[in-house]
Design an enzyme around this catalytic site. Structure first.
Site, mmCIF file in Angstrom:
data_model
loop_
_atom_site.group_PDB
_atom_site.id
_atom_site.type_symbol
_atom_site.label_atom_id
_atom_site.label_comp_id
_atom_site.label_asym_id
_atom_site.label_seq_id
_atom_site.Cartn_x
_atom_site.Cartn_y
_atom_site.Cartn_z
ATOM 1 N N ASP A 137 -28.740 34.042 35.041
ATOM 2 C CA ASP A 137 -28.975 33.612 36.467
ATOM 3 C C ASP A 137 -29.072 34.754 37.355
ATOM 4 O O ASP A 137 -28.267 35.724 37.459
ATOM 5 C CB ASP A 137 -27.363 32.884 36.997
ATOM 6 C CG ASP A 137 -27.631 32.579 38.320
ATOM 7 O OD1 ASP A 137 -28.504 32.897 38.895
ATOM 8 O OD2 ASP A 137 -26.541 31.995 38.841
ATOM 9 N N HIS B 161 -26.950 24.229 38.409
ATOM 10 C CA HIS B 161 -28.097 24.901 37.695
ATOM 11 C C HIS B 161 -28.524 23.908 36.548
ATOM 12 O O HIS B 161 -27.410 23.377 36.030
ATOM 13 C CB HIS B 161 -27.809 26.273 37.209
ATOM 14 C CG HIS B 161 -27.425 26.924 38.030
ATOM 15 N ND1 HIS B 161 -28.262 28.376 38.504
ATOM 16 C CD2 HIS B 161 -26.283 27.533 38.846
ATOM 17 C CE1 HIS B 161 -27.758 29.044 39.246
ATOM 18 N NE2 HIS B 161 -26.828 28.519 39.570
ATOM 19 N N TYR C 175 -25.538 37.779 34.651
ATOM 20 C CA TYR C 175 -25.022 36.675 35.634
ATOM 21 C C TYR C 175 -25.118 37.562 36.959
ATOM 22 O O TYR C 175 -24.183 38.416 37.242
ATOM 23 C CB TYR C 175 -23.991 36.144 35.611
ATOM 24 C CG TYR C 175 -23.280 35.334 36.765
ATOM 25 C CD1 TYR C 175 -24.321 34.576 37.397
ATOM 26 C CD2 TYR C 175 -21.785 35.127 37.006
ATOM 27 C CE1 TYR C 175 -23.577 33.753 38.564
ATOM 28 C CE2 TYR C 175 -21.444 34.478 38.181
ATOM 29 C CZ TYR C 175 -22.195 33.628 38.785
ATOM 30 O OH TYR C 175 -22.017 32.979 39.881
#
Length: 260
Positions: free
Chosen positions: A147, A251, A105
């Site tokens: 991500d 998302h 992330y």
């Protein structure tokens, strides 16, 4: 084998849609980002009830957090501090076949694309540079997912010219991500199966009541594979419809399927 990555933006708040997705799609492995929960409070029982008995967690109260949930055994795990401040932003595992999965992330980077006035932007760039240093010495067959908070290509955003000075699509971030990609044999699986300039978005802001009206999306979520892993990939899917589910994340899940 089906492997999914999803920035869930609080796994406890959205556990119902996670369960719905797992029942409908039935991936073998689910990689989550932004779980926003300490390990002791992670809703493991919900995943075990659906057959995801192998669980690796790296949590943090209210912020960040990553997790890997699997129906197949996970041999080992690690947690790398690419943020250099102990934020819970990475977890990696090895499968029995020797393949590694690294779930990351990347920091969003704040609002101003200038490290001198916005330290968060500098932290983001440094994070990617630490990943690049790691990647250069990587020898194991690896799938890197998560991500990335960077949309590298003009067709990865709703408006290339409009977003050139907006964090996530600035030239300096794209250059950093390009260096990471060039540091090994990485294949961007999203664009491998959906070549540019095809529209390919994974994130839409909550600011728009109906994300479909203006469709101002960005491709912030990625799956990259080293050459030997990429050779076994057979499809890549973006589950855009999940953005319209009840209490959605901003998302949507992405999934790559691999041949045995």
């Amino acid at each position: 084998m089906k492997i999914v990555s999803w920035n869930i933006n609080s796994v406890r708040f959205r556990i119902e849609i996670v369960e719905q997705f797992l029942r409908e799609v039935s991936p073998d492995i689910l990689c989550l980002q932004e779980t926003k929960v300490i390990d002791g409070d992670f809703p493991a029982a919900a995943f075990k009830a659906l057959g995801y008995k192998h669980i690796m967690l790296h949590g943090q109260r209210m912020h960040h957090g990553v997790a890997i949930l699997s129906r197949v055994p996970l041999v080992e795990d690690d947690r790398l501090d690419w943020q250099a401040n102990r934020e819970a932003r990475h977890i990696g595992v090895r499968l029995a076949n020797g393949m590694r999965i690294e779930n990351v992330y990347v920091p969003a980077g704040g609002d101003v694309p200038d490290r001198d006035v916005n330290p968060k932007f500098g932290q983001k760039l440094d994070f990617v540079e630490r990943m690049t240093a790691w990647s250069k010495s990587l020898t194991a067959p690896t799938l890197l997912v998560g991500d990335f908070n960077i949309a590298p290509l003009p067709s990865d955003v709703w408006g290339h010219k409009q977003l050139l000075n907006v964090v996530s699509h600035t030239p300096i971030e794209v250059d950093a991500l390009d260096r990471l990609k060039a540091s090994n044999t990485w294949v961007d699986l999203g664009r491998h199966f959906h070549p540019a300039p095809a529209r390919l978005h994974t994130w839409w802001s909550y600011r728009s009541p109906d994300f479909t009206v203006n469709d101002r999306g960005r491709r912030l979520d990625h799956m990259w594979a080293t050459a030997e892993v990429a050779a076994k990939a057979v499809s890549h899917t973006v589950f855009e419809g999940c953005r319209s589910w009840l209490k959605p994340s901003d998302h949507v899940p992405i999934m790559t399927e691999f041949a045995a």
